[in-house]
Design a protein around this motif. Structure first.
Motif, PDB file in Angstrom:
ATOM      1  N   MET A 286       0.827  -1.210   0.000  1.00  0.00           N
ATOM      2  CA  MET A 286       0.000   0.000   0.000  1.00  0.00           C
ATOM      3  C   MET A 286       0.858   1.255   0.000  1.00  0.00           C
ATOM      4  SD  MET A 286      -3.108  -1.096   2.588  1.00  0.00           S
ATOM      5  CE  MET A 286      -4.150   0.295   2.172  1.00  0.00           C
ATOM      6  N   GLY A 287       2.044   1.143   0.592  1.00  0.00           N
ATOM      7  CA  GLY A 287       2.943   2.294   0.628  1.00  0.00           C
ATOM      8  C   GLY A 287       3.475   2.690  -0.736  1.00  0.00           C
ATOM      9  N   SER A 288       3.426   1.768  -1.707  1.00  0.00           N
ATOM     10  CA  SER A 288       3.956   2.102  -3.028  1.00  0.00           C
ATOM     11  C   SER A 288       3.111   3.137  -3.755  1.00  0.00           C
ATOM     12  CB  SER A 288       4.098   0.843  -3.891  1.00  0.00           C
ATOM     13  OG  SER A 288       2.839   0.326  -4.236  1.00  0.00           O
ATOM     14  N   ALA A 289       1.897   3.412  -3.261  1.00  0.00           N
ATOM     15  CA  ALA A 289       1.096   4.499  -3.844  1.00  0.00           C
ATOM     16  C   ALA A 289       1.852   5.819  -3.761  1.00  0.00           C
ATOM     17  CB  ALA A 289      -0.243   4.620  -3.125  1.00  0.00           C
ATOM     18  N   LEU A 290       2.676   5.965  -2.712  1.00  0.00           N
ATOM     19  CA  LEU A 290       3.439   7.200  -2.543  1.00  0.00           C
ATOM     20  C   LEU A 290       4.513   7.365  -3.614  1.00  0.00           C
ATOM     21  CD1 LEU A 290       3.985   7.513   1.313  1.00  0.00           C
ATOM     22  CD2 LEU A 290       2.298   8.624  -0.119  1.00  0.00           C
ATOM     23  N   GLU A 291       4.983   6.245  -4.182  1.00  0.00           N
ATOM     24  CA  GLU A 291       5.983   6.357  -5.248  1.00  0.00           C
ATOM     25  C   GLU A 291       5.409   7.131  -6.423  1.00  0.00           C
ATOM     26  OE1 GLU A 291       8.630   3.013  -6.155  1.00  0.00           O
ATOM     27  OE2 GLU A 291       7.559   1.894  -4.607  1.00  0.00           O
ATOM     28  N   THR A 292       4.125   6.875  -6.723  1.00  0.00           N
ATOM     29  CA  THR A 292       3.472   7.616  -7.804  1.00  0.00           C
ATOM     30  C   THR A 292       3.227   9.062  -7.394  1.00  0.00           C
ATOM     31  OG1 THR A 292       2.346   5.576  -8.498  1.00  0.00           O
ATOM     32  CG2 THR A 292       1.477   7.663  -9.335  1.00  0.00           C
ATOM     33  N   LEU A 293       2.553   9.261  -6.260  1.00  0.00           N
ATOM     34  CA  LEU A 293       2.113  10.600  -5.864  1.00  0.00           C
ATOM     35  C   LEU A 293       3.278  11.505  -5.473  1.00  0.00           C
ATOM     36  CD1 LEU A 293      -1.047   9.611  -3.800  1.00  0.00           C
ATOM     37  CD2 LEU A 293      -0.959  10.536  -6.124  1.00  0.00           C
ATOM     38  N   CYS A 294       4.162  11.018  -4.600  1.00  0.00           N
ATOM     39  CA  CYS A 294       5.287  11.851  -4.160  1.00  0.00           C
ATOM     40  C   CYS A 294       6.253  12.123  -5.308  1.00  0.00           C
ATOM     41  CB  CYS A 294       6.033  11.184  -2.997  1.00  0.00           C
ATOM     42  SG  CYS A 294       5.159  11.263  -1.418  1.00  0.00           S
ATOM     43  N   GLY A 295       6.505  11.103  -6.121  1.00  0.00           N
ATOM     44  CA  GLY A 295       7.438  11.285  -7.232  1.00  0.00           C
ATOM     45  C   GLY A 295       6.946  12.305  -8.238  1.00  0.00           C
ATOM     46  N   GLN A 296       5.664  12.222  -8.612  1.00  0.00           N
ATOM     47  CA  GLN A 296       5.125  13.160  -9.590  1.00  0.00           C
ATOM     48  C   GLN A 296       4.992  14.560  -9.003  1.00  0.00           C
ATOM     49  OE1 GLN A 296       1.601  11.465 -11.390  1.00  0.00           O
ATOM     50  NE2 GLN A 296       2.747   9.758 -12.302  1.00  0.00           N
ATOM     51  N   ALA A 297       4.638  14.657  -7.710  1.00  0.00           N
ATOM     52  CA  ALA A 297       4.550  15.973  -7.072  1.00  0.00           C
ATOM     53  C   ALA A 297       5.925  16.622  -6.978  1.00  0.00           C
ATOM     54  CB  ALA A 297       3.937  15.838  -5.677  1.00  0.00           C
ATOM     55  N   PHE A 298       6.952  15.828  -6.682  1.00  0.00           N
ATOM     56  CA  PHE A 298       8.307  16.367  -6.611  1.00  0.00           C
ATOM     57  C   PHE A 298       8.765  16.855  -7.977  1.00  0.00           C
ATOM     58  CE2 PHE A 298      12.961  16.018  -6.627  1.00  0.00           C
ATOM     59  CZ  PHE A 298      13.273  16.758  -5.503  1.00  0.00           C
ATOM     60  N   GLY A 299       8.444  16.090  -9.033  1.00  0.00           N
ATOM     61  CA  GLY A 299       8.806  16.511 -10.380  1.00  0.00           C
ATOM     62  C   GLY A 299       8.121  17.799 -10.783  1.00  0.00           C
ATOM     63  N   ALA A 300       6.905  18.004 -10.265  1.00  0.00           N
ATOM     64  CA  ALA A 300       6.153  19.222 -10.573  1.00  0.00           C
ATOM     65  C   ALA A 300       6.487  20.375  -9.624  1.00  0.00           C
ATOM     66  CB  ALA A 300       4.656  18.927 -10.515  1.00  0.00           C
ATOM     67  N   LYS A 301       7.468  20.179  -8.725  1.00  0.00           N
ATOM     68  CA  LYS A 301       7.933  21.216  -7.776  1.00  0.00           C
ATOM     69  C   LYS A 301       6.882  21.592  -6.737  1.00  0.00           C
ATOM     70  CE  LYS A 301      11.694  21.443 -10.261  1.00  0.00           C
ATOM     71  NZ  LYS A 301      12.914  20.737  -9.812  1.00  0.00           N
ATOM     72  N   GLN A 302       5.950  20.669  -6.450  1.00  0.00           N
ATOM     73  CA  GLN A 302       4.951  20.932  -5.414  1.00  0.00           C
ATOM     74  C   GLN A 302       5.352  20.165  -4.147  1.00  0.00           C
ATOM     75  OE1 GLN A 302       0.852  20.772  -6.612  1.00  0.00           O
ATOM     76  NE2 GLN A 302       1.301  21.414  -8.716  1.00  0.00           N
ATOM     77  N   LEU A 303       6.418  20.648  -3.515  1.00  0.00           N
ATOM     78  CA  LEU A 303       7.037  19.927  -2.406  1.00  0.00           C
ATOM     79  C   LEU A 303       6.130  19.815  -1.187  1.00  0.00           C
ATOM     80  CD1 LEU A 303      10.676  21.380  -2.506  1.00  0.00           C
ATOM     81  CD2 LEU A 303       9.766  19.363  -3.667  1.00  0.00           C
ATOM     82  N   ASP A 304       5.301  20.817  -0.936  1.00  0.00           N
ATOM     83  CA  ASP A 304       4.496  20.818   0.285  1.00  0.00           C
ATOM     84  C   ASP A 304       3.510  19.658   0.349  1.00  0.00           C
ATOM     85  OD1 ASP A 304       3.353  22.306  -1.943  1.00  0.00           O
ATOM     86  OD2 ASP A 304       1.642  22.658  -0.615  1.00  0.00           O
ATOM     87  N   MET A 305       3.242  19.018  -0.793  1.00  0.00           N
ATOM     88  CA  MET A 305       2.302  17.910  -0.823  1.00  0.00           C
ATOM     89  C   MET A 305       2.908  16.620  -0.281  1.00  0.00           C
ATOM     90  SD  MET A 305       0.989  18.899  -4.639  1.00  0.00           S
ATOM     91  CE  MET A 305       0.204  17.350  -4.985  1.00  0.00           C
ATOM     92  N   LEU A 306       4.247  16.503  -0.308  1.00  0.00           N
ATOM     93  CA  LEU A 306       4.886  15.231   0.014  1.00  0.00           C
ATOM     94  C   LEU A 306       4.654  14.803   1.459  1.00  0.00           C
ATOM     95  CD1 LEU A 306       6.289  15.992  -2.705  1.00  0.00           C
ATOM     96  CD2 LEU A 306       8.352  14.898  -1.807  1.00  0.00           C
ATOM     97  N   GLY A 307       4.838  15.733   2.395  1.00  0.00           N
ATOM     98  CA  GLY A 307       4.688  15.388   3.808  1.00  0.00           C
ATOM     99  C   GLY A 307       3.279  14.972   4.162  1.00  0.00           C
ATOM    100  N   VAL A 308       2.287  15.634   3.579  1.00  0.00           N
ATOM    101  CA  VAL A 308       0.894  15.285   3.849  1.00  0.00           C
ATOM    102  C   VAL A 308       0.571  13.916   3.266  1.00  0.00           C
ATOM    103  CG1 VAL A 308      -1.512  15.967   3.503  1.00  0.00           C
ATOM    104  CG2 VAL A 308       0.226  17.709   3.939  1.00  0.00           C
ATOM    105  N   TYR A 309       1.058  13.654   2.058  1.00  0.00           N
ATOM    106  CA  TYR A 309       0.863  12.326   1.470  1.00  0.00           C
ATOM    107  C   TYR A 309       1.411  11.236   2.386  1.00  0.00           C
ATOM    108  CZ  TYR A 309      -0.219  14.401  -3.135  1.00  0.00           C
ATOM    109  OH  TYR A 309      -0.774  15.085  -4.174  1.00  0.00           O
ATOM    110  N   MET A 310       2.613  11.452   2.913  1.00  0.00           N
ATOM    111  CA  MET A 310       3.235  10.458   3.787  1.00  0.00           C
ATOM    112  C   MET A 310       2.387  10.216   5.026  1.00  0.00           C
ATOM    113  SD  MET A 310       7.079  10.349   5.404  1.00  0.00           S
ATOM    114  CE  MET A 310       6.910  11.881   6.327  1.00  0.00           C
ATOM    115  N   GLN A 311       1.874  11.291   5.621  1.00  0.00           N
ATOM    116  CA  GLN A 311       1.059  11.143   6.826  1.00  0.00           C
ATOM    117  C   GLN A 311      -0.265  10.444   6.522  1.00  0.00           C
ATOM    118  OE1 GLN A 311       1.097  14.848   9.361  1.00  0.00           O
ATOM    119  NE2 GLN A 311       2.538  15.517   7.770  1.00  0.00           N
ATOM    120  N   ARG A 312      -0.851  10.717   5.368  1.00  0.00           N
ATOM    121  CA  ARG A 312      -2.065   9.998   4.981  1.00  0.00           C
ATOM    122  C   ARG A 312      -1.784   8.495   4.874  1.00  0.00           C
ATOM    123  NH1 ARG A 312      -4.713  13.649   0.154  1.00  0.00           N
ATOM    124  NH2 ARG A 312      -5.359  15.401   1.467  1.00  0.00           N
TER     125      ARG A 312
END
Length: 391
Positions: free
Chosen positions: A1-27
């Motif tokens: 289930m944690g691999s969902a973050l590979e998609t979301l965090c990776g694409q958000a980081f590529g798009a320079k939307q860093l603030d989304m990463l920490g919230v994704y991890m906590q979810r």
């Protein structure tokens, strides 16, 4: 289930939307904690479950006893996997490697002390594993909390509890994709418990699985690398760079696959000796050398293609591919070869090889036929959707 973050965090980081990463991890922490509580009965009732599948009573009792001791590790996984994906998306791999290296040394020291010196057996092994895994969790979180991920970690947020249903759907799709694959290998060990001379069969497959686990970590590294690269490039709308990355990683991983393939065949008569003093088990492992070597060769390509799927967000599609290749083809083939053609352990592993081979061919076809410009647009749409739920 944690691999969902590979998609979301990776694409958000590529798009320079860093603030989304920490919230994704906590979810992900919230969802994985709830899931782990649901999984607890499997740990608690492991012995009767194994006996239900007609496993050797002695094996079932010891496995059930060990599973109880390993409950703390289950909750370490809850925190560890999202931490890993969070750091991988930002290419913070050296920090992860450093923490893991220290944890490995700690694990070796504790294992020697508790098992070899204090003769604590399974209890000592469990303590050593639990301590090592929790050290990894605390070490990674300390690295993040000390400010080494600026912009990506802004402390704990109530945003972690928003839109959990939609986040769960992607997590479940990721879990199905990964679990269908990993459970395939575990299911083979369960089937091996029903073969003639079950203890030798289980021992031989378990030793090969142990070696496979060591060697597959090299390919899992390529899996993580291509997943991060694909998600980053799609998030940044660079589809050509994504395609080129696939070629580079497949060639690199295939080199190691050929190396491991050659080593297993060259050492076929001795590679099982360090794990057992039973001549019967060593002979069974030697008999597995060719199919085991071919599995390693195929496994140099398959994790890379799975990483591409995760980076692009194809979890649901690959879940269906895995289900068909492994459970409709691989396991029936292994069962027929083992029980009807009396090939025993070799037949069981050959069935696994057939399933992995078919899955690899299907994933190659999907990857080659993908419109990567379209995937980059879908990544942008996904970032907008999930980003609005964070704010």
């Amino acid at each position: 289930m944690g691999s969902a973050l590979e998609t979301l965090c990776g694409q958000a980081f590529g798009a320079k939307q860093l603030d989304m990463l920490g919230v994704y991890m906590q979810r992900s922490w919230v969802i994985l904690t709830a899931t782990s509580i649901c999984l607890l009965p499997i740990y608690v009732f492991a012995t009767p479950v194994l006996l239900f599948f007609h496993q050797d009573p002695q094996i079932a009792f010891l496995a059930g006893k060990f599973s109880l001791y390993m409950i703390p590790q289950l909750f370490a996984y809850v925190l560890n996997f999202p931490l890993q994906k969070f750091l991988q998306a930002q290419s913070k791999v050296m920090a992860m490697a450093a923490v893991s290296a220290v944890a490995l040394l700690l694990h070796l020291l504790l294992s020697w002390l508790l098992i070899a010196q204090l003769n604590l057996g399974l209890v000592g092994a469990a303590i050593s594993l639990n301590v090592a895994w929790w050290f990894v969790v605390l070490g990674q979180f300390a690295y993040i909390a000390m400010g080494h991920c600026p912009g990506a970690w802004n402390g704990f947020s109530w945003g972690a509890f928003r839109d959990l249903a939609a986040f769960s759907r992607l997590s479940i799709a990721s879990a199905v994709m990964m679990c269908v694959e990993y459970w395939f290998y575990m299911f083979l060990i369960v089937l091996a418990g029903n073969l003639k001379n079950a203890q030798v069969a289980v021992a031989a497959i378990s030793i090969c699985m142990n070696l496979y686990g060591w060697e597959i970590m090299v390919f899992v590294g390529f899996n993580a690398a291509i997943s991060v690269r694909i998600s980053n490039e799609l998030g940044a709308r660079r589809p050509r760079a994504a395609k080129f990355s696939i070629l580079v990683v497949i060639v690199s991983s295939l080199f190691f696959g050929i190396l491991f393939f050659s080593l297993v065949l060259f050492l076929r008569d001795v590679y099982g000796i360090p794990f057992t003093n039973s001549p019967e088990v060593v002979h069974a492992i030697t008999d597995l050398a060719l199919v085991f070597a071919c599995t390693l060769l195929l496994s140099s390509i398959q994790p890379v293609l799975t990483g591409v799927a995760i980076g692009a967000g194809w979890q649901t599609l690959v879940a269906y591919v895995n289900l068909g290749c492994y459970y409709l083809v691989g396991i029936p083939a292994g069962y027929i070869l083992s029980f009807y053609f009396d090939l025993g352990v070799k037949g069981m592993w050959s069935g696994m090889l057939i399933g992995v081979g078919l899955q690899t061919l299907v994933l190659i076809g999907i990857t080659v036929g993908t419109n990567w410009d379209k995937e980059a647009k879908e990544a942008q749409s996904r970032i907008r959707k999930w980003g609005s739920s964070v704010n």
